[in-house]
Design a protein around this motif. Structure first.
Motif, PDB file in Angstrom:
ATOM      1  N   UNK A   1      -3.853  -5.051   1.902  1.00 39.47           N
ATOM      2  CA  UNK A   1      -2.944  -3.993   1.450  1.00 39.47           C
ATOM      3  C   UNK A   1      -2.335  -3.329   2.683  1.00 39.47           C
ATOM      4  N   UNK A   2      -1.462  -4.076   3.368  1.00 42.40           N
ATOM      5  CA  UNK A   2      -0.893  -3.559   4.608  1.00 42.40           C
ATOM      6  C   UNK A   2      -0.057  -2.302   4.386  1.00 42.40           C
ATOM      7  N   UNK A   3       0.503  -2.148   3.197  1.00 42.21           N
ATOM      8  CA  UNK A   3       1.333  -0.974   2.925  1.00 42.21           C
ATOM      9  C   UNK A   3       0.568   0.329   3.182  1.00 42.21           C
ATOM     10  N   UNK A   4      -0.733   0.328   2.961  1.00 40.16           N
ATOM     11  CA  UNK A   4      -1.531   1.530   3.220  1.00 40.16           C
ATOM     12  C   UNK A   4      -1.554   1.856   4.705  1.00 40.16           C
ATOM     13  N   UNK A   5      -1.662   0.826   5.555  1.00 39.28           N
ATOM     14  CA  UNK A   5      -1.603   1.047   6.996  1.00 39.28           C
ATOM     15  C   UNK A   5      -0.200   1.475   7.411  1.00 39.28           C
ATOM     16  N   UNK A   6       0.804   0.795   6.871  1.00 34.19           N
ATOM     17  CA  UNK A   6       2.187   1.135   7.225  1.00 34.19           C
ATOM     18  C   UNK A   6       2.487   2.597   6.930  1.00 34.19           C
ATOM     19  N   UNK A   7       1.942   3.117   5.836  1.00 38.54           N
ATOM     20  CA  UNK A   7       2.155   4.515   5.490  1.00 38.54           C
ATOM     21  C   UNK A   7       1.613   5.436   6.593  1.00 38.54           C
ATOM     22  N   UNK A   8       0.478   5.066   7.174  1.00 42.13           N
ATOM     23  CA  UNK A   8      -0.110   5.868   8.245  1.00 42.13           C
ATOM     24  C   UNK A   8       0.698   5.777   9.544  1.00 42.13           C
ATOM     25  N   UNK A   9       1.462   4.702   9.687  1.00 41.36           N
ATOM     26  CA  UNK A   9       2.194   4.480  10.934  1.00 41.36           C
ATOM     27  C   UNK A   9       3.631   4.998  10.889  1.00 41.36           C
ATOM     28  N   UNK A  10       4.011   5.656   9.798  1.00 42.15           N
ATOM     29  CA  UNK A  10       5.386   6.161   9.688  1.00 42.15           C
ATOM     30  C   UNK A  10       5.790   7.085  10.835  1.00 42.15           C
ATOM     31  N   UNK A  11       4.897   7.955  11.348  1.00 42.88           N
ATOM     32  CA  UNK A  11       5.330   8.820  12.456  1.00 42.88           C
ATOM     33  C   UNK A  11       5.790   8.027  13.688  1.00 42.88           C
ATOM     34  N   UNK A  12       5.164   6.904  13.950  1.00 42.46           N
ATOM     35  CA  UNK A  12       5.575   6.092  15.100  1.00 42.46           C
ATOM     36  C   UNK A  12       6.960   5.501  14.866  1.00 42.46           C
ATOM     37  N   UNK A  13       7.233   5.049  13.658  1.00 38.78           N
ATOM     38  CA  UNK A  13       8.560   4.510  13.343  1.00 38.78           C
ATOM     39  C   UNK A  13       9.624   5.601  13.450  1.00 38.78           C
ATOM     40  N   UNK A  14       9.290   6.797  12.992  1.00 39.10           N
ATOM     41  CA  UNK A  14      10.234   7.911  13.106  1.00 39.10           C
ATOM     42  C   UNK A  14      10.529   8.219  14.566  1.00 39.10           C
ATOM     43  N   UNK A  15       9.507   8.124  15.433  1.00 38.98           N
ATOM     44  CA  UNK A  15       9.709   8.364  16.860  1.00 38.98           C
ATOM     45  C   UNK A  15      10.617   7.297  17.463  1.00 38.98           C
ATOM     46  N   UNK A  16      10.425   6.049  17.070  1.00 41.52           N
ATOM     47  CA  UNK A  16      11.274   4.970  17.581  1.00 41.52           C
ATOM     48  C   UNK A  16      12.734   5.244  17.238  1.00 41.52           C
TER      49      UNK A  16
ATOM     50  N   UNK B   1      -6.067  -5.321   6.645  1.00 39.73           N
ATOM     51  CA  UNK B   1      -5.904  -6.426   7.594  1.00 39.73           C
ATOM     52  C   UNK B   1      -5.943  -7.746   6.837  1.00 39.73           C
ATOM     53  N   UNK B   2      -4.780  -8.265   6.498  1.00 37.92           N
ATOM     54  CA  UNK B   2      -4.725  -9.479   5.686  1.00 37.92           C
ATOM     55  C   UNK B   2      -5.419 -10.662   6.318  1.00 37.92           C
ATOM     56  N   UNK B   3      -5.359 -10.787   7.642  1.00 35.22           N
ATOM     57  CA  UNK B   3      -5.991 -11.934   8.297  1.00 35.22           C
ATOM     58  C   UNK B   3      -7.512 -11.858   8.202  1.00 35.22           C
ATOM     59  N   UNK B   4      -8.053 -10.631   8.041  1.00 35.16           N
ATOM     60  CA  UNK B   4      -9.489 -10.472   7.832  1.00 35.16           C
ATOM     61  C   UNK B   4      -9.842 -10.748   6.374  1.00 35.16           C
TER      62      UNK B   4
END
Length: 261
Positions: free
Chosen positions: A9-24, A207-210
């Motif tokens: 469920x990568x979308x859950x991780x992506x949600x946590x990483x939104x601040x980094x994308x906003x900074x980019x 982590x889909x690969x896990x």
């Protein structure tokens, strides 16, 4: 073109990483009317942030169709053109974009020099590229190292993804592709949890690969050892207080520009 990225469920991780994308997107100074390409966009954090600033056209490219579908479903009214494609052969025309961004995406391309050349190819003369890449030794690369004894080896011939988060290495990589590196800054995003068990469960589930290897590891009796290795890393890196867990994930923001010539 389905990949293991779709198995967790990568979308859950992506949600946590939104601040980094906003900074980019902020560092890229995306403005109304800019043509923006988000490379290896996943669920589209940076592309959506660019569209929210009035950029257009905005294109998001990712190898995994399921992640693109999640991006569409999450923001159906946002005008982003989601395209399935490889960072090594981007499905875009030469020199089509004012800005190219990637948030923890292009760094996973197997052929790093080819991926850097594709970033440059997509940019207009004078266009700017801004990337966020995990710093070597920071939490998520360390997680990869801790779990590597349990997972299939990476394909031969590829360089480690965190090379993109090392300033001298990424500067050389982008320079060789015709991009002049300007500002570089080290920043971080923190993953917080109620406790260490919750942290381990989240990190595995996203982590889909896990997740893909769990049936094999359970059959071999090694799944508890993988969880133990991850739990040990979480305990080692935990900066939280009062029972809560805080895992600081350091990343490098790299800004580069394509020459006008």
């Amino acid at each position: 073109m389905a990949t293991t990225w779709a198995q967790g469920n990568y979308a859950r991780m992506a949600w946590r990483l939104r601040p980094a994308a906003a900074r980019v997107v902020e560092v890229a100074d995306v403005a109304s009317g800019d043509a923006v390409l988000d490379v290896a966009c996943g669920t589209g954090n940076a592309a959506l942030a660019a569209a929210a600033r009035g950029a257009g056209p905005v294109v998001g490219v990712d190898l995994e169709p399921a992640l693109l579908e999640q991006a569409r479903e999450a923001a159906p009214s946002v005008p982003v053109d989601w395209r399935v494609g490889d960072a090594l052969a981007l499905p875009v025309e030469d020199g089509a974009f004012d800005v190219v961004v990637s948030t923890f995406g292009v760094m996973y391309a197997l052929d790093q020099p080819a991926a850097a050349r594709e970033l440059a190819r997509a940019l207009k003369p004078g266009g700017r590229a801004v990337l966020a890449n995990w710093v070597p030794g920071s939490f998520l690369p360390a997680m990869g190292a801790a779990l590597s004894p349990f997972l299939p080896p990476p394909p031969p011939g590829g360089a480690p993804p965190p090379r993109w988060g090392d300033e001298p290495a990424v500067t050389a990589l982008l320079s060789d592709a015709g991009l002049e590196v300007g500002a570089v800054s080290r920043e971080s995003v923190t993953l917080d949890f109620e406790g260490r068990a919750q942290a381990v469960a989240f990190l595995v589930a996203t982590a889909g690969h896990v997740v893909a290897e769990r049936p094999r590891l359970e059959a071999e009796g090694r799944w508890p050892s993988l969880l133990g290795a991850l739990g040990g890393l979480v305990a080692e890196r935990d900066e939280g207080h009062d029972g809560r867990v805080a895992l600081r994930c350091d990343y490098l923001i790299v800004s580069a520009r394509k020459s006008l010539a």
